[in-house]
Write a protein that holds these residues in place. Structure first.
Motif, PDB file in Angstrom:
ATOM      1  N   LEU A  60       9.581  22.002 -11.551  1.00 11.91           N
ATOM      2  CA  LEU A  60      10.551  22.808 -12.284  1.00 11.91           C
ATOM      3  C   LEU A  60      10.749  22.343 -13.715  1.00 11.91           C
ATOM      4  CD1 LEU A  60      13.184  23.151  -9.432  1.00 11.91           C
ATOM      5  CD2 LEU A  60      11.406  24.772 -10.113  1.00 11.91           C
ATOM      6  N   GLY A  61      10.170  21.275 -14.089  1.00 18.22           N
ATOM      7  CA  GLY A  61      10.347  20.724 -15.428  1.00 18.22           C
ATOM      8  C   GLY A  61      10.263  19.220 -15.350  1.00 18.22           C
ATOM      9  N   ARG A 118       0.876  -1.164   0.000  1.00 21.52           N
ATOM     10  CA  ARG A 118       0.000   0.000   0.000  1.00 21.52           C
ATOM     11  C   ARG A 118       0.914   1.215   0.000  1.00 21.52           C
ATOM     12  NH1 ARG A 118      -5.443   1.473   2.201  1.00 21.52           N
ATOM     13  NH2 ARG A 118      -6.011   0.188   0.425  1.00 21.52           N
ATOM     14  N   GLY A 119       0.865   1.972  -1.088  1.00 20.84           N
ATOM     15  CA  GLY A 119       1.699   3.164  -1.223  1.00 20.84           C
ATOM     16  C   GLY A 119       0.921   4.423  -0.930  1.00 20.84           C
ATOM     17  N   ARG A 120       1.592   5.360  -0.289  1.00 23.42           N
ATOM     18  CA  ARG A 120       1.017   6.669  -0.014  1.00 23.42           C
ATOM     19  C   ARG A 120       1.769   7.693  -0.852  1.00 23.42           C
ATOM     20  NH1 ARG A 120       1.882   3.916   4.374  1.00 23.42           N
ATOM     21  NH2 ARG A 120       3.661   5.116   5.115  1.00 23.42           N
ATOM     22  N   SER A 121       1.041   8.407  -1.699  1.00 19.47           N
ATOM     23  CA  SER A 121       1.670   9.379  -2.593  1.00 19.47           C
ATOM     24  C   SER A 121       1.354  10.803  -2.169  1.00 19.47           C
ATOM     25  CB  SER A 121       1.199   9.156  -4.034  1.00 19.47           C
ATOM     26  OG  SER A 121      -0.197   9.356  -4.130  1.00 19.47           O
ATOM     27  N   ARG A 122       2.184  11.699  -2.656  1.00 24.59           N
ATOM     28  CA  ARG A 122       1.986  13.131  -2.414  1.00 24.59           C
ATOM     29  C   ARG A 122       2.269  13.849  -3.719  1.00 24.59           C
ATOM     30  NH1 ARG A 122      -0.717  16.345   1.129  1.00 24.59           N
ATOM     31  NH2 ARG A 122       0.449  18.218   1.598  1.00 24.59           N
ATOM     32  N   ALA A 123       1.274  14.572  -4.225  1.00 22.58           N
ATOM     33  CA  ALA A 123       1.453  15.351  -5.447  1.00 22.58           C
ATOM     34  C   ALA A 123       2.250  16.603  -5.133  1.00 22.58           C
ATOM     35  CB  ALA A 123       0.102  15.721  -6.045  1.00 22.58           C
ATOM     36  N   LEU A 124       3.182  16.909  -5.998  1.00 21.41           N
ATOM     37  CA  LEU A 124       3.976  18.124  -5.821  1.00 21.41           C
ATOM     38  C   LEU A 124       3.121  19.330  -6.182  1.00 21.41           C
ATOM     39  CD1 LEU A 124       7.351  16.997  -7.406  1.00 21.41           C
ATOM     40  CD2 LEU A 124       6.696  16.998  -4.992  1.00 21.41           C
ATOM     41  N   PRO A 125       3.252  20.416  -5.436  1.00 27.90           N
ATOM     42  CA  PRO A 125       2.496  21.624  -5.796  1.00 27.90           C
ATOM     43  C   PRO A 125       3.050  22.193  -7.096  1.00 27.90           C
ATOM     44  CG  PRO A 125       3.989  22.087  -3.988  1.00 27.90           C
ATOM     45  CD  PRO A 125       4.064  20.615  -4.242  1.00 27.90           C
TER      46      PRO A 125
END
Length: 152
Positions: A145-146, A133-140
């Motif tokens: 930066l590319g 079970r993976g927990r992800s976080r979207a970058l703001p």
């Protein structure tokens, strides 16, 4: 690659630049979006370098296969996401020469966070080898930066 979303070029670029997965021979079988959720399937053969002192596949390699699948699934919808954590349960052993297939599917996203489930199975008999079970976080957007620029 399966694609119900408009564009998976960002995931294709990410995968093309993934030297770790390439070095392990991890093959991308499928990536796409279904019902608004990302999913992916990958495959890896257990090589002599992946076998531990017990004669079975080292758990770190099983997790790496799952982690690569996790990355593909949680980025398929276009949100540039990274792992925030994961839990792994080893269910059965894999041995030298086994072909392993991992299937990851986003379960839910909420705010900038998400949960993705990954199942690693032995291709020959379908036996589950590991569950992650993976927990992800979207970058703001301000942190993007590319194409996968890690210079900051």
């Amino acid at each position: 690659m399966n694609d119900q979303s408009s564009d998976l070029a960002h995931v294709q670029r990410m995968w093309a630049e993934d030297a770790a997965s390439a070095a392990l021979g991890i093959e991308l079988l499928e990536v796409g979006v279904e019902d608004g959720r990302g999913h992916a399937r990958t495959r890896m053969v257990v090589t002599p370098a992946m076998v531990n002192g017990h004669g079975i596949a080292h758990g770190g390699y099983l997790f790496t296969l799952a982690d690569s699948t996790f990355a593909l699934a949680c980025n398929a919808t276009g949100r540039t996401s990274v792992a925030a954590g994961a839990d792994v349960t080893f269910v059965a052993v894999a041995r030298l020469g086994d072909v392993l297939v991992a299937h990851g599917r986003e379960r839910v996203t909420y705010g900038r966070s998400g949960l993705t489930d990954i199942e690693v199975c032995r291709e020959a008999d379908g036996a589950v080898v590991a569950e992650v079970r993976g927990r992800s976080r979207a970058l703001p957007p301000s942190a993007r930066l590319g194409a996968w620029d890690t210079s900051t």
